[in-house]
Motif scaffolding. Structure first.
Motif, PDB file in Angstrom:
ATOM      1  N   GLY A  61       0.886  -1.254  -0.136  1.00 20.93           N
ATOM      2  CA  GLY A  61      -0.002   0.135   0.019  1.00 20.93           C
ATOM      3  C   GLY A  61       0.855   1.213   0.065  1.00 20.93           C
ATOM      4  N   THR A  62       0.613   2.323   0.715  1.00 27.46           N
ATOM      5  CA  THR A  62       1.096   3.525   0.757  1.00 27.46           C
ATOM      6  C   THR A  62       2.452   3.356   1.701  1.00 27.46           C
ATOM      7  OG1 THR A  62       0.144   4.143   2.923  1.00 27.46           O
ATOM      8  CG2 THR A  62      -1.071   4.577   0.882  1.00 27.46           C
ATOM      9  N   GLY A  63       3.006   2.327   2.316  1.00 28.39           N
ATOM     10  CA  GLY A  63       4.085   2.078   3.111  1.00 28.39           C
ATOM     11  C   GLY A  63       3.749   2.525   4.578  1.00 28.39           C
ATOM     12  N   GLU A  64       2.728   2.853   4.884  1.00 34.46           N
ATOM     13  CA  GLU A  64       2.464   3.253   6.326  1.00 34.46           C
ATOM     14  C   GLU A  64       1.355   2.036   6.908  1.00 34.46           C
ATOM     15  OE1 GLU A  64       3.691   5.607   7.896  1.00 34.46           O
ATOM     16  OE2 GLU A  64       4.186   7.155   6.592  1.00 34.46           O
ATOM     17  N   PRO A  65       1.471   1.667   7.962  1.00 34.89           N
ATOM     18  CA  PRO A  65       2.521   2.089   8.758  1.00 34.89           C
ATOM     19  C   PRO A  65       3.833   1.173   8.521  1.00 34.89           C
ATOM     20  CG  PRO A  65       1.210   0.858  10.217  1.00 34.89           C
ATOM     21  CD  PRO A  65       0.444   1.054   8.699  1.00 34.89           C
ATOM     22  N   THR A  66       3.553  -0.079   8.116  1.00 37.48           N
ATOM     23  CA  THR A  66       4.415  -1.328   8.147  1.00 37.48           C
ATOM     24  C   THR A  66       5.909  -1.115   7.656  1.00 37.48           C
ATOM     25  OG1 THR A  66       2.540  -2.562   8.338  1.00 37.48           O
ATOM     26  CG2 THR A  66       4.669  -3.790   7.934  1.00 37.48           C
ATOM     27  N   THR A  75      15.676  -2.950   9.321  1.00 32.91           N
ATOM     28  CA  THR A  75      15.726  -3.898   8.267  1.00 32.91           C
ATOM     29  C   THR A  75      15.780  -3.535   6.920  1.00 32.91           C
ATOM     30  OG1 THR A  75      13.137  -4.163   8.250  1.00 32.91           O
ATOM     31  CG2 THR A  75      14.187  -5.118  10.068  1.00 32.91           C
ATOM     32  N   ARG A  76      16.002  -4.439   5.874  1.00 32.15           N
ATOM     33  CA  ARG A  76      16.067  -3.993   4.448  1.00 32.15           C
ATOM     34  C   ARG A  76      14.632  -4.317   3.923  1.00 32.15           C
ATOM     35  NH1 ARG A  76      18.367  -7.335   1.831  1.00 32.15           N
ATOM     36  NH2 ARG A  76      19.050  -8.663   3.363  1.00 32.15           N
ATOM     37  N   VAL A  77      13.762  -3.328   3.530  1.00 24.99           N
ATOM     38  CA  VAL A  77      12.315  -3.347   3.351  1.00 24.99           C
ATOM     39  C   VAL A  77      12.253  -3.706   1.729  1.00 24.99           C
ATOM     40  CG1 VAL A  77       9.931  -2.818   3.393  1.00 24.99           C
ATOM     41  CG2 VAL A  77      11.508  -2.720   5.537  1.00 24.99           C
ATOM     42  N   LEU A  78      11.586  -4.592   1.276  1.00 25.51           N
ATOM     43  CA  LEU A  78      11.134  -4.413  -0.238  1.00 25.51           C
ATOM     44  C   LEU A  78       9.513  -4.607   0.024  1.00 25.51           C
ATOM     45  CD1 LEU A  78      11.362  -4.781  -3.258  1.00 25.51           C
ATOM     46  CD2 LEU A  78      11.570  -7.358  -2.961  1.00 25.51           C
ATOM     47  N   GLY A  79       8.863  -3.500  -0.521  1.00 27.61           N
ATOM     48  CA  GLY A  79       7.331  -3.709  -0.693  1.00 27.61           C
ATOM     49  C   GLY A  79       6.834  -3.917  -2.115  1.00 27.61           C
ATOM     50  N   ILE A  80       5.865  -4.702  -2.277  1.00 29.89           N
ATOM     51  CA  ILE A  80       5.366  -5.098  -3.707  1.00 29.89           C
ATOM     52  C   ILE A  80       3.977  -4.683  -3.548  1.00 29.89           C
ATOM     53  CG2 ILE A  80       7.083  -6.776  -4.255  1.00 29.89           C
ATOM     54  CD1 ILE A  80       4.776  -8.764  -3.631  1.00 29.89           C
ATOM     55  N   ASP A  81       3.403  -4.098  -4.536  1.00 29.88           N
ATOM     56  CA  ASP A  81       1.877  -3.787  -4.662  1.00 29.88           C
ATOM     57  C   ASP A  81       1.697  -3.640  -6.247  1.00 29.88           C
ATOM     58  OD1 ASP A  81      -0.113  -2.484  -2.467  1.00 29.88           O
ATOM     59  OD2 ASP A  81      -0.867  -2.388  -4.390  1.00 29.88           O
ATOM     60  N   ILE A  82       0.246  -3.813  -6.577  1.00 23.87           N
ATOM     61  CA  ILE A  82      -0.185  -3.797  -7.873  1.00 23.87           C
ATOM     62  C   ILE A  82      -0.749  -2.415  -8.328  1.00 23.87           C
ATOM     63  CG2 ILE A  82      -0.885  -6.183  -7.850  1.00 23.87           C
ATOM     64  CD1 ILE A  82      -3.619  -5.464  -7.513  1.00 23.87           C
ATOM     65  N   SER A  83      -0.909  -1.499  -7.180  1.00 22.28           N
ATOM     66  CA  SER A  83      -1.141  -0.337  -7.801  1.00 22.28           C
ATOM     67  C   SER A  83      -0.027   0.695  -7.699  1.00 22.28           C
ATOM     68  CB  SER A  83      -2.241   0.190  -6.542  1.00 22.28           C
ATOM     69  OG  SER A  83      -2.341   1.728  -6.514  1.00 22.28           O
ATOM     70  N   PRO A  84       0.074   1.332  -8.828  1.00 15.16           N
ATOM     71  CA  PRO A  84       1.291   2.222  -9.189  1.00 15.16           C
ATOM     72  C   PRO A  84       0.814   3.481  -8.438  1.00 15.16           C
ATOM     73  CG  PRO A  84       0.394   1.525 -11.328  1.00 15.16           C
ATOM     74  CD  PRO A  84      -0.572   0.931 -10.262  1.00 15.16           C
ATOM     75  N   VAL A  85      -0.154   3.973  -8.183  1.00 12.00           N
ATOM     76  CA  VAL A  85      -0.301   5.170  -7.219  1.00 12.00           C
ATOM     77  C   VAL A  85       0.031   4.897  -5.900  1.00 12.00           C
ATOM     78  CG1 VAL A  85      -2.138   6.746  -6.154  1.00 12.00           C
ATOM     79  CG2 VAL A  85      -2.090   6.017  -8.692  1.00 12.00           C
ATOM     80  N   MET A  86      -0.474   3.717  -5.471  1.00 11.78           N
ATOM     81  CA  MET A  86       0.104   3.367  -4.023  1.00 11.78           C
ATOM     82  C   MET A  86       1.621   3.090  -3.801  1.00 11.78           C
ATOM     83  SD  MET A  86      -2.432   2.923  -1.858  1.00 11.78           S
ATOM     84  CE  MET A  86      -4.135   2.499  -1.513  1.00 11.78           C
ATOM     85  N   LEU A  87       2.271   2.747  -4.845  1.00  9.55           N
ATOM     86  CA  LEU A  87       3.645   2.577  -4.903  1.00  9.55           C
ATOM     87  C   LEU A  87       4.429   3.958  -4.750  1.00  9.55           C
ATOM     88  CD1 LEU A  87       4.051  -0.338  -7.159  1.00  9.55           C
ATOM     89  CD2 LEU A  87       4.710  -0.512  -4.901  1.00  9.55           C
ATOM     90  N   ALA A  88       3.727   4.779  -5.669  1.00 10.19           N
ATOM     91  CA  ALA A  88       4.255   6.275  -5.669  1.00 10.19           C
ATOM     92  C   ALA A  88       4.176   6.999  -4.182  1.00 10.19           C
ATOM     93  CB  ALA A  88       3.416   6.981  -6.813  1.00 10.19           C
ATOM     94  N   LEU A  89       3.320   6.639  -3.340  1.00 15.60           N
ATOM     95  CA  LEU A  89       2.989   7.091  -2.251  1.00 15.60           C
ATOM     96  C   LEU A  89       4.137   6.566  -1.239  1.00 15.60           C
ATOM     97  CD1 LEU A  89      -0.937   7.477  -1.851  1.00 15.60           C
ATOM     98  CD2 LEU A  89       0.509   9.291  -1.960  1.00 15.60           C
ATOM     99  N   ALA A  90       4.106   5.230  -1.292  1.00 18.66           N
ATOM    100  CA  ALA A  90       5.184   4.447  -0.539  1.00 18.66           C
ATOM    101  C   ALA A  90       6.406   4.817  -0.768  1.00 18.66           C
ATOM    102  CB  ALA A  90       4.903   3.022  -0.966  1.00 18.66           C
ATOM    103  N   ARG A  91       6.989   5.259  -1.888  1.00 13.67           N
ATOM    104  CA  ARG A  91       8.407   5.652  -2.299  1.00 13.67           C
ATOM    105  C   ARG A  91       8.483   6.991  -1.593  1.00 13.67           C
ATOM    106  NH1 ARG A  91       7.114   3.371  -7.904  1.00 13.67           N
ATOM    107  NH2 ARG A  91       7.879   1.285  -7.680  1.00 13.67           N
ATOM    108  N   GLU A  92       7.614   7.752  -1.597  1.00 11.19           N
ATOM    109  CA  GLU A  92       7.559   9.266  -0.779  1.00 11.19           C
ATOM    110  C   GLU A  92       7.565   9.030   0.634  1.00 11.19           C
ATOM    111  OE1 GLU A  92       4.916  13.116  -0.680  1.00 11.19           O
ATOM    112  OE2 GLU A  92       4.547  11.842  -2.224  1.00 11.19           O
ATOM    113  N   ASN A  93       6.944   8.075   1.027  1.00 10.23           N
ATOM    114  CA  ASN A  93       6.505   7.755   2.610  1.00 10.23           C
ATOM    115  C   ASN A  93       7.892   7.216   3.021  1.00 10.23           C
ATOM    116  OD1 ASN A  93       4.016   9.279   2.762  1.00 10.23           O
ATOM    117  ND2 ASN A  93       3.028   7.170   2.424  1.00 10.23           N
TER     118      ASN A  93
END
Length: 219
Positions: A61-66, A75-93
């Motif tokens: 999702g948006t990377g918040e809070p996890t 830790t070294r976190v790799l996040g995956i998601d199918i939503s480009p908008v959610m990923l853009a928010l996660a990269r910002e957050n």
């Protein structure tokens, strides 16, 4: 092996689910501002991981809070998601984490091996027929003895469309005993389980009972 029609249906469903969460965007965190169950699960994981441990946030999702919580724990976190908008928010957050557009059903050996995986309400978005395979994928990318923190919503439904923050999404769920049985059958030992009643702040999302399983991968 899936037929062409099954593959096309799966691709269409993925696109519509991704488009729905693209529309939701930042409103998701506004509607679900107090993710106490996720935070507690993240705290449990962080206490058991060494600095530099690799963690997969499957359905970030948006990377918040996890993603933020685990990155701040070292830790070294790799996040995956199918939503480009959610990923853009996660990269910002959470700029210190890595994020990729990927479906939770597509996990393979090329992704690497992780010390822990979190999957909070991402399996919820799959038809029941795909959930065992997705859970097996999470098992494959974990090292032996690696940890899984899994969050689902308790509901006896399969791929049912529901209104969610102004859009329609398809969801599936299980009763707790069925989710527990599925996790054990996939090769996980359940270390702890927790249930929480949760009421979103938005009237466009329904109250729910959230299930959390803390698991270890068995050989």
């Amino acid at each position: 092996m899936a037929s062409d029609s099954e593959a096309a249906l799966r691709a269409y469903r993925r696109e519509t689910q991704a488009a729905a969460f693209d529309c939701i965007g930042e409103r998701y965190d506004e509607a679900f501002p107090h993710k106490d169950g996720q935070i507690e699960a993240g705290r449990w994981l962080a206490a058991r991981l060494e600095p530099g441990a690799g963690v997969l946030d499957a359905g970030c999702g948006t990377g918040e809070p996890t993603a933020r919580q685990l990155a701040e724990a070292g830790t070294r976190v790799l996040g995956i998601d199918i939503s480009p908008v959610m990923l853009a928010l996660a990269r910002e957050n959470v700029p210190e984490a890595e994020f990729r557009e990927m479906d939770i059903t597509d996990l393979g050996p090329g992704l690497g091996e992780f010390d822990a995986v979190v999957a909070f309400f991402s399996l919820l978005m799959l038809p029941r027929a795909q959930i065992p395979g997705a859970l097996a994928g999470l098992h494959r990318v974990l090292r032996n003895g690696g940890l899984l923190a899994l969050g689902m919503v308790e509901a006896d439904v399969d791929d049912v469309p529901i209104p969610f923050l102004g859009v329609s999404v398809h969801v599936s769920g299980f009763f707790l005993e069925d989710l527990r049985r599925l996790a054990v059958r996939t090769g996980f030992e359940i270390l702890e389980e927790h249930s929480r009643k949760y009421a979103p702040s938005s009237q466009q999302a329904l109250p729910e009972i959230q299930q959390f399983l803390y698991c270890r991968k068995m050989p």
